[in-house]
Design a protein around this motif. Structure first.
Motif, PDB file in Angstrom:
ATOM      1  N   SER A   4      -1.951  -1.135  12.379  1.00  0.00           N
ATOM      2  CA  SER A   4      -1.229  -2.324  12.033  1.00  0.00           C
ATOM      3  C   SER A   4      -1.769  -3.676  12.059  1.00  0.00           C
ATOM      4  O   SER A   4      -1.053  -4.598  11.904  1.00  0.00           O
ATOM      5  CB  SER A   4      -0.078  -2.205  12.868  1.00  0.00           C
ATOM      6  OG  SER A   4      -0.387  -2.568  14.310  1.00  0.00           O
ATOM      7  N   LYS A   5      -3.115  -3.696  12.201  1.00  0.00           N
ATOM      8  CA  LYS A   5      -3.662  -4.976  12.358  1.00  0.00           C
ATOM      9  C   LYS A   5      -3.795  -5.782  10.720  1.00  0.00           C
ATOM     10  O   LYS A   5      -3.530  -5.191   9.687  1.00  0.00           O
ATOM     11  CB  LYS A   5      -5.232  -5.014  12.524  1.00  0.00           C
ATOM     12  CG  LYS A   5      -5.305  -4.266  13.881  1.00  0.00           C
ATOM     13  CD  LYS A   5      -6.890  -4.388  14.322  1.00  0.00           C
ATOM     14  CE  LYS A   5      -7.228  -3.690  15.730  1.00  0.00           C
ATOM     15  NZ  LYS A   5      -8.463  -3.580  16.055  1.00  0.00           N
ATOM     16  N   GLN A   6      -3.688  -7.093  10.765  1.00  0.00           N
ATOM     17  CA  GLN A   6      -3.649  -7.748   9.563  1.00  0.00           C
ATOM     18  C   GLN A   6      -4.843  -7.707   8.775  1.00  0.00           C
ATOM     19  O   GLN A   6      -5.874  -7.603   9.265  1.00  0.00           O
ATOM     20  CB  GLN A   6      -3.433  -9.443   9.790  1.00  0.00           C
ATOM     21  CG  GLN A   6      -3.334 -10.299   8.581  1.00  0.00           C
ATOM     22  CD  GLN A   6      -2.188  -9.907   7.818  1.00  0.00           C
ATOM     23  OE1 GLN A   6      -1.141  -9.714   8.218  1.00  0.00           O
ATOM     24  NE2 GLN A   6      -2.329  -9.759   6.279  1.00  0.00           N
ATOM     25  N   ALA A  64      -1.073  -5.630   6.310  1.00  0.00           N
ATOM     26  CA  ALA A  64       0.057  -5.220   7.264  1.00  0.00           C
ATOM     27  C   ALA A  64       1.362  -5.223   6.640  1.00  0.00           C
ATOM     28  O   ALA A  64       1.947  -5.992   6.011  1.00  0.00           O
ATOM     29  CB  ALA A  64      -0.164  -6.482   8.408  1.00  0.00           C
TER      30      ALA A  64
END
Length: 372
Positions: A4-6, A64
């Motif tokens: 879920s990291k940008q 994301a």
């Protein structure tokens, strides 16, 4: 590999088609769906044939909060196209170019990413030029806006069609498909090859034609375009009223800024379902059935067929609707494939369907006749 990291992905053009590219931990990933659209085989995603052909295929979150997309490493482009490239000489040429392009990405992705379009102003109007496959492509949508026009009307004239065929016959372009390509999305538009762009510019304005020719010459000889040498004869600037290209209002107080932000957020929420519909049913498709276009216009397919018949776009032959003459360029052949237990695919016929340009032409014609 999902997380879920940008993430920040790049968008790179290949033959004026956008390919999403993600760099992660030293690895380059290409959006598989974008590649299948380039080779005109989005059906390979539906049948999962594309994923089976490419050993590196995996689902990756490109950005994301977006859904995961299938992606492959550049080295697997060769395996993706090795079946379709055998269909005909044009497809072989396309696939060979795509393989070479993927090889360049693997060797020096930074050099490929630097081949960005050049945006500059003709008076107060931005026009975008870019190099592609040894040719200069010009954003015809930008060109038309300089004079309040629409490139679709000019492109579908009989005289324009004859001119396009002459470019192919004289070896100025390899095919009609390479001359005009439409990109979707907020930054999209209709791109036309340099010879076609000069002819279109001449139809718009003699001064504009000379200006476009000068920009093309600079781009081809120097690899860049001058941004300061713009025509102002018929489009004078007003320095006191110039605003950014987006024309966003500039708040003068903190309260105005809050109201503006709230208003923009409300507009985004109200239009979200429209964006989702467009992405799913319009932007992510290369072809359309008549029933799909009729649904979009909120009419029955029979009503739309009668309208197109009255306008001379289609006619019935042997009980089937066909598109005669130069309007046939508004359709494409959609092949059907069967894959056996060993994973080998065979072409099992096909059907004629409306292209993106065909859909836009029909909707524009319908609205022009019914929304007066």
């Amino acid at each position: 590999m999902n997380n879920s990291k940008q993430k920040k992905y790049d968008e790179v053009d290949f033959r004026n088609r956008t390919v999403r590219i993600l760099r992660e931990h030293g690895q380059v990933w290409l959006c598989l769906y974008d590649l299948c659209k380039i080779i005109k085989r989005p059906v390979m995603m539906e049948t999962k044939e594309a994923m089976d052909l490419c050993p590196s295929s995996t689902k990756i979150i490109f950005r994301a909060d977006d859904r995961p997309l299938w992606a492959i490493a550049p080295r697997d482009v060769r395996k993706l196209v090795h079946l379709v490239k055998k269909e005909n000489s044009q497809m072989k040429k396309l696939c060979n170019e795509l393989e070479a392009w993927a090889g360049r990405l693997a060797e020096n992705i930074e050099a490929v990413l630097q081949e960005a379009p050049v945006v500059f102003n003709y008076g107060d109007h931005p026009v975008t030029f870019k190099a592609a496959n040894g040719k200069t492509m010009v954003n015809a949508t930008n060109m038309a806006k300089c004079f309040g026009g629409n490139p679709a009307e000019w492109l579908h004239k009989a005289s324009t069609t004859r001119f396009r065929y002459s470019l192919v016959n004289e070896g100025k372009s390899a095919s009609l498909d390479e001359q005009v390509i439409t990109n979707r999305g907020t930054s999209g538009g209709t791109w036309i090859q340099e010879e076609l762009a000069i002819e279109y510019a001449r139809q718009l304005s003699d001064e504009f034609s000379i200006w476009c020719n000068e920009r093309i010459s600079e781009l081809m000889t120097r690899g860049s375009v001058s941004l300061h040498n713009t025509s102002t004869a018929h489009h004078p600037r007003n320095e006191q009223t110039d605003t950014p290209a987006e024309n966003f209002p500039v708040p003068k107080t903190f309260e105005e800024a809050l109201l503006l932000a709230a208003s923009q957020q409300k507009q985004l929420e109200e239009s979200r379902h429209k964006v989702e519909f467009y992405n799913r049913f319009i932007e992510d498709r290369d072809w359309f059935k008549t029933t799909t276009i009729a649904d979009e216009l909120q009419v029955t397919p029979s009503m739309l067929n009668r309208f197109l018949e009255d306008e001379g776009i289609i006619r019935k032959e042997s009980g089937q609707w066909v598109v005669p003459g130069f309007h046939s360029a508004l359709q494409c052949e959609v092949p059907y494939y069967w894959t056996n237990a060993k994973g080998k695919s065979y072409k099992m016929g096909g059907a004629r369907r409306w292209t993106q340009d065909g859909r836009e032409f029909i909707i524009e014609l319908w609205n022009r006749k019914h929304l007066k």
